[in-house]
Design a protein around this motif. Structure first.
Motif, PDB file in Angstrom:
ATOM      1  N   THR A  33     -23.655 -25.043 -26.584  1.00 55.14           N
ATOM      2  CA  THR A  33     -23.502 -23.997 -25.476  1.00 55.14           C
ATOM      3  C   THR A  33     -24.937 -23.211 -25.239  1.00 55.14           C
ATOM      4  O   THR A  33     -25.277 -23.046 -24.275  1.00 55.14           O
ATOM      5  CB  THR A  33     -22.337 -23.108 -25.975  1.00 55.14           C
ATOM      6  OG1 THR A  33     -21.136 -24.060 -25.962  1.00 55.14           O
ATOM      7  CG2 THR A  33     -22.047 -22.156 -24.981  1.00 55.14           C
TER       8      THR A  33
ATOM      9  N   ARG B 184     -21.755 -21.325 -18.912  1.00 58.12           N
ATOM     10  CA  ARG B 184     -21.109 -20.539 -20.262  1.00 58.12           C
ATOM     11  C   ARG B 184     -22.045 -19.318 -20.114  1.00 58.12           C
ATOM     12  O   ARG B 184     -21.844 -18.292 -21.049  1.00 58.12           O
ATOM     13  CB  ARG B 184     -21.445 -21.370 -21.214  1.00 58.12           C
ATOM     14  CG  ARG B 184     -20.681 -22.740 -21.290  1.00 58.12           C
ATOM     15  CD  ARG B 184     -19.812 -23.349 -21.772  1.00 58.12           C
ATOM     16  NE  ARG B 184     -18.350 -23.024 -22.208  1.00 58.12           N
ATOM     17  CZ  ARG B 184     -17.742 -23.243 -23.321  1.00 58.12           C
ATOM     18  NH1 ARG B 184     -18.651 -23.777 -24.250  1.00 58.12           N
ATOM     19  NH2 ARG B 184     -16.696 -22.860 -23.548  1.00 58.12           N
TER      20      ARG B 184
ATOM     21  N   ARG C 142     -21.105 -14.743 -21.430  1.00 56.80           N
ATOM     22  CA  ARG C 142     -19.976 -14.694 -22.264  1.00 56.80           C
ATOM     23  C   ARG C 142     -20.318 -14.561 -23.809  1.00 56.80           C
ATOM     24  O   ARG C 142     -19.594 -14.598 -24.614  1.00 56.80           O
ATOM     25  CB  ARG C 142     -19.157 -16.035 -22.305  1.00 56.80           C
ATOM     26  CG  ARG C 142     -18.566 -16.427 -20.823  1.00 56.80           C
ATOM     27  CD  ARG C 142     -17.846 -17.719 -21.010  1.00 56.80           C
ATOM     28  NE  ARG C 142     -17.703 -18.157 -19.582  1.00 56.80           N
ATOM     29  CZ  ARG C 142     -17.178 -19.460 -19.537  1.00 56.80           C
ATOM     30  NH1 ARG C 142     -16.854 -20.238 -20.327  1.00 56.80           N
ATOM     31  NH2 ARG C 142     -16.969 -19.927 -18.336  1.00 56.80           N
TER      32      ARG C 142
ATOM     33  N   TYR D  12     -22.688 -15.738 -25.552  1.00 59.17           N
ATOM     34  CA  TYR D  12     -23.266 -16.986 -26.519  1.00 59.17           C
ATOM     35  C   TYR D  12     -24.643 -16.444 -26.735  1.00 59.17           C
ATOM     36  O   TYR D  12     -25.028 -17.002 -27.958  1.00 59.17           O
ATOM     37  CB  TYR D  12     -23.157 -18.166 -25.876  1.00 59.17           C
ATOM     38  CG  TYR D  12     -21.559 -18.690 -25.685  1.00 59.17           C
ATOM     39  CD1 TYR D  12     -21.012 -19.029 -26.733  1.00 59.17           C
ATOM     40  CD2 TYR D  12     -21.012 -18.763 -24.406  1.00 59.17           C
ATOM     41  CE1 TYR D  12     -19.519 -19.679 -26.757  1.00 59.17           C
ATOM     42  CE2 TYR D  12     -19.674 -19.080 -24.561  1.00 59.17           C
ATOM     43  CZ  TYR D  12     -19.003 -19.642 -25.635  1.00 59.17           C
ATOM     44  OH  TYR D  12     -17.630 -19.942 -25.606  1.00 59.17           O
TER      45      TYR D  12
END
Length: 191
Positions: free
Chosen positions: A65, A92, A95, A97
């Protein structure tokens, strides 16, 4: 979430390392042109081959990710690891990460500090994650940022590549793209 620290010869097949490195630099495609993406790929793969860098991959539910590449510190009192790339898979982003990966990287590196260069629009992200803006004039649209001892330790190992080396790495980049397309993982028109 799991964090993998990847070096060549660490048990991960080279083809898998190349694939992950390809995805790592593709996560930067919203900010850089294709030729710069190929330069990032080349510099990172060269650093892996020379044993002077690591690819960090944050996976969520076994799906890569977020990606970071760190050049090793220079072997002197004024050396600190350098974060060369940090990116999150496009689907992604937003979020947390990137923050999670950066926090894990800093923890993994320990007390050595960290240096990086970023675009102006990314300064606030790095400040929220504990880095400080340096006064260093990079002479480009990039700004120098540091964490911990990185503020007083600006030296790191970066591979010096000539035109022949870049040409060789561009071929590996193209072969990796074709391999990933054959696996159905990318469409070449989109990279």
């Amino acid at each position: 979430m799991t964090l993998a620290e990847i070096e060549l010869g660490s048990g991960v097949p080279r083809e898998t390392v190349e694939d992950l490195l390809f995805f790592s630099v593709q996560s930067l495609a919203t900010e850089y042109e294709k030729d710069r993406i190929q330069v990032f790929f080349s510099e990172c793969l060269a650093a892996l081959e020379l044993g002077i860098g690591k690819l960090y991959v944050l996976s969520d539910n076994n799906r890569p990710t977020a990606f970071g590449f760190v050049f090793d510190k220079y072997d002197s009192e004024d050396g600190a690891p350098h974060l060369h790339t940090l990116g999150v898979h496009k689907a992604r982003q937003g979020r947390g990460y990137g923050s999670s990966l950066l926090g894990s990287l800093i923890q993994s590196i320990g007390g050595e500090g960290l240096t990086l260069e970023c675009k102006e629009k990314n300064i606030s992200f790095f400040e929220r994650n504990g880095l400080s803006l340096n006064d260093a004039d990079l002479g480009s649209a990039h700004f120098s940022m540091t964490y911990g001892l990185g503020a007083s330790r600006p030296r790191f190992k970066r591979p010096e590549l000539n035109d022949d080396a870049y040409h060789r790495y561009y071929k590996i980049y193209a072969a990796t793209a074709h391999r990933l397309e054959a696996k159905g993982l990318i469409r070449l028109g989109s990279v």
